[in-house]
Enzyme design. Structure first.
Site, PDB file in Angstrom:
ATOM      1  N   THR A   5       0.840  -1.191   0.000  1.00  0.00           N
ATOM      2  CA  THR A   5       0.000   0.000   0.000  1.00  0.00           C
ATOM      3  C   THR A   5       0.879   1.246   0.000  1.00  0.00           C
ATOM      4  O   THR A   5       1.946   1.273   0.589  1.00  0.00           O
ATOM      5  CB  THR A   5      -0.935   0.009   1.219  1.00  0.00           C
ATOM      6  OG1 THR A   5      -0.173  -0.195   2.416  1.00  0.00           O
ATOM      7  CG2 THR A   5      -1.972  -1.104   1.102  1.00  0.00           C
ATOM      8  N   ASP A   6       0.409   2.272  -0.683  1.00  0.00           N
ATOM      9  CA  ASP A   6       1.177   3.496  -0.873  1.00  0.00           C
ATOM     10  C   ASP A   6       1.099   4.386   0.368  1.00  0.00           C
ATOM     11  O   ASP A   6       0.387   4.089   1.331  1.00  0.00           O
ATOM     12  CB  ASP A   6       0.642   4.232  -2.106  1.00  0.00           C
ATOM     13  CG  ASP A   6       1.666   5.157  -2.734  1.00  0.00           C
ATOM     14  OD1 ASP A   6       2.793   5.231  -2.202  1.00  0.00           O
ATOM     15  OD2 ASP A   6       1.338   5.800  -3.750  1.00  0.00           O
ATOM     16  N   LYS A   7       1.803   5.491   0.322  1.00  0.00           N
ATOM     17  CA  LYS A   7       1.834   6.457   1.421  1.00  0.00           C
ATOM     18  C   LYS A   7       0.420   6.906   1.788  1.00  0.00           C
ATOM     19  O   LYS A   7      -0.366   7.303   0.929  1.00  0.00           O
ATOM     20  CB  LYS A   7       2.668   7.666   1.018  1.00  0.00           C
ATOM     21  CG  LYS A   7       2.697   8.781   2.060  1.00  0.00           C
ATOM     22  CD  LYS A   7       3.493   9.970   1.556  1.00  0.00           C
ATOM     23  CE  LYS A   7       3.453  11.113   2.577  1.00  0.00           C
ATOM     24  NZ  LYS A   7       4.198  12.305   2.099  1.00  0.00           N
TER      25      LYS A   7
ATOM     26  N   VAL B 115      -2.153   5.192   2.629  1.00  0.00           N
ATOM     27  CA  VAL B 115      -3.231   4.249   2.325  1.00  0.00           C
ATOM     28  C   VAL B 115      -3.427   3.291   3.496  1.00  0.00           C
ATOM     29  O   VAL B 115      -2.460   2.791   4.074  1.00  0.00           O
ATOM     30  CB  VAL B 115      -2.928   3.472   1.029  1.00  0.00           C
ATOM     31  CG1 VAL B 115      -4.013   2.428   0.752  1.00  0.00           C
ATOM     32  CG2 VAL B 115      -2.804   4.434  -0.145  1.00  0.00           C
TER      33      VAL B 115
ATOM     34  N   ASP C 227      -1.665   0.603  -5.544  1.00  0.00           N
ATOM     35  CA  ASP C 227      -1.777   1.835  -4.754  1.00  0.00           C
ATOM     36  C   ASP C 227      -1.445   1.519  -3.354  1.00  0.00           C
ATOM     37  O   ASP C 227      -1.635   1.158  -2.502  1.00  0.00           O
ATOM     38  CB  ASP C 227      -3.205   2.380  -4.836  1.00  0.00           C
ATOM     39  CG  ASP C 227      -3.484   2.971  -6.185  1.00  0.00           C
ATOM     40  OD1 ASP C 227      -3.297   4.172  -6.342  1.00  0.00           O
ATOM     41  OD2 ASP C 227      -3.868   2.230  -7.110  1.00  0.00           O
TER      42      ASP C 227
END
Length: 437
Positions: free
Chosen positions: A152-154, A156, A437
């Site tokens: 998972t991205d920043k 998220v 994402d």
């Protein structure tokens, strides 16, 4: 039973047990010592046998015939309790994780860098402190065969992240791990899996949700008051009509970075995508978009949603969605990361093969659904709502849509992006060799 040599047992009987029963071999009176026996050995044998018979808890050494002492056979209770976790069997398991991603630079740990804190930094620390893994496994995660299902991205969050790893199966393992985690990161479940299980490679599909205020869909010419806006039925139907266009297999090279139209990995299969009924929280109306796909590239979901928003608001024509799957470069806006949540990961093939083999459980989390719902209500939704109210991330992003050029020709876009690469992204992999994402 200790395995002493026959000669050692004979002298033990003669010198220790015989004297204790009031008799000795012929020729040995009280106080006499058998010939050809090393004094230290005889005394050691007597002391060892006496402690053995009395059931003492001290360390018992096994004497050898040359008089030297060797292997430790018993430890006192304190040392046994201290090393309990070290003697626990190591087994391959999966952990069901939920976390609020605000304040973290994504899920994946950045080894050798403490500048950007990640969810895995806190998780590994808790695993070490709870005694589930040795400290050196925390420094080298390959030693415990660690793998996350999705990077998972920043910012998220996740309600159903799955990680696979080898741990010591200590007592009350979930409680002990959670005791060393912050409250916004929880381990909600644990299951045994096959020895070769890999959470990223065995995952069939991933389901994400995206929570956003409904004023996002208001037309650009409409004067909107955030708290007063309510999404009408017609607009919701239009949103779902556009989201449904993504279903099936398409070339999403315009929905990520550093992938060209000829890159086969840019083709992705979307199973479903829709927007649910709106609801009100803190006087603001919200809605949740859900999307299920085999895998996602970095920023793909946020760009899919961003392009639909641009169409609904009147910045772009509906035809841009189909055009974005072609070879030409299309300017696709990326929605904020705040509302994105990894809801669930699916292991359908694994469940069919191993879920009912009598040794393993299917990777379904029906019993944990209530705990997942409670965590989302306590940590994920309030974070999204409060951050939106305080930072106005969606409203600020909506103000940037007007600067996008949704009508650029292919030649113009290629000229602007002549230095773009077609190689695969390395950051944000969702476990299928690509990005999420």
């Amino acid at each position: 039973m200790l395995r002493w040599g026959a000669r050692a047992w004979a002298w033990a009987w003669a010198w220790g047990w015989g004297r204790g029963l009031g008799f000795c071999p012929a020729g040995l009176g009280p106080g006499a010592r058998p010939r050809n026996v090393v004094p230290s050995m005889a005394e050691g044998l007597r002391a060892a046998v006496a402690k053995r018979l009395s059931g003492g808890g001290e360390v018992l050494e096994r004497p050898e015939e040359n008089g030297h002492q060797s292997k430790r056979l018993k430890r006192d209770g304190g040392e046994e309790e201290e090393d309990q976790s070290k003697r626990s069997p190591k087994r391959k398991i999966v952990l069901l994780m939920a976390y609020s991603g605000k304040g973290y630079h994504g899920m994946q740990r950045n080894m050798g860098s403490s500048q950007f804190k990640t969810i895995e930094d806190d998780l590994v620390s808790a695993l070490v402190q709870s005694g589930c893994i040795p400290e050196n496994h925390g420094e080298n995660m390959k030693k415990m065969s660690f793998q996350r299902c999705a990077r998972t991205d920043k910012g998220v969050s996740a309600a159903g992240q799955i990680v696979s790893l080898k741990v010591r199966l200590i007592d009350d393992i979930l409680e002990k791990i959670n005791n060393h985690l912050p409250s916004h990161i929880r381990i909600l479940g644990l299951k045994r899996v096959t020895g070769g299980f890999n959470s990223k490679n065995k995952c069939d599909a991933r389901t994400y949700s995206y929570m956003l205020p409904t004023f996002t869909f208001a037309h650009k010419d409409e004067d909107v008051q955030e708290e007063a806006y309510r999404l009408n039925k017609e607009t919701l139907e239009k949103v779902n009509k556009l989201l449904a266009c993504y279903k099936g297999t398409h070339n999403f090279h315009n929905f990520t970075s550093q992938k060209g139209p000829k890159d086969p990995s840019a083709k992705r299969y979307i199973m479903e995508m829709y927007c649910g009924e709106p609801f009100v929280r803190e006087n603001i109306e919200f809605a949740v978009i859900k999307v299920k796909g085999q895998s996602f590239m970095m920023h793909q979901i946020r760009k899919m949603i961003g392009l639909v928003i641009a169409v609904v608001k009147g910045y772009a024509a509906e035809s841009i969605i189909e055009r974005s799957w072609g070879e030409e470069k299309v300017d696709v806006p990326k929605a904020p990361g705040l509302g994105l949540v990894l809801e669930r990961v699916h292991f359908e093939k694994y469940n069919r093969r191993f879920g009912n083999d009598g040794l393993h459980e299917p990777l379904e989390w029906t019993e944990e659904e209530e705990k997942i719902a409670v965590f989302k209500e306590q940590y994920i939704y309030p974070t999204i709502i409060n951050t939106e109210r305080e930072e106005k991330s969606m409203m600020n992003w909506l103000n940037t849509l007007s600067i996008h050029d949704f009508n650029s020709s292919a030649a113009e876009m290629q000229a602007n992006n002549k230095n773009s690469k077609s190689s695969s992204d390395l950051e944000g992999s969702d476990g299928c060799g690509d990005d999420s994402d």
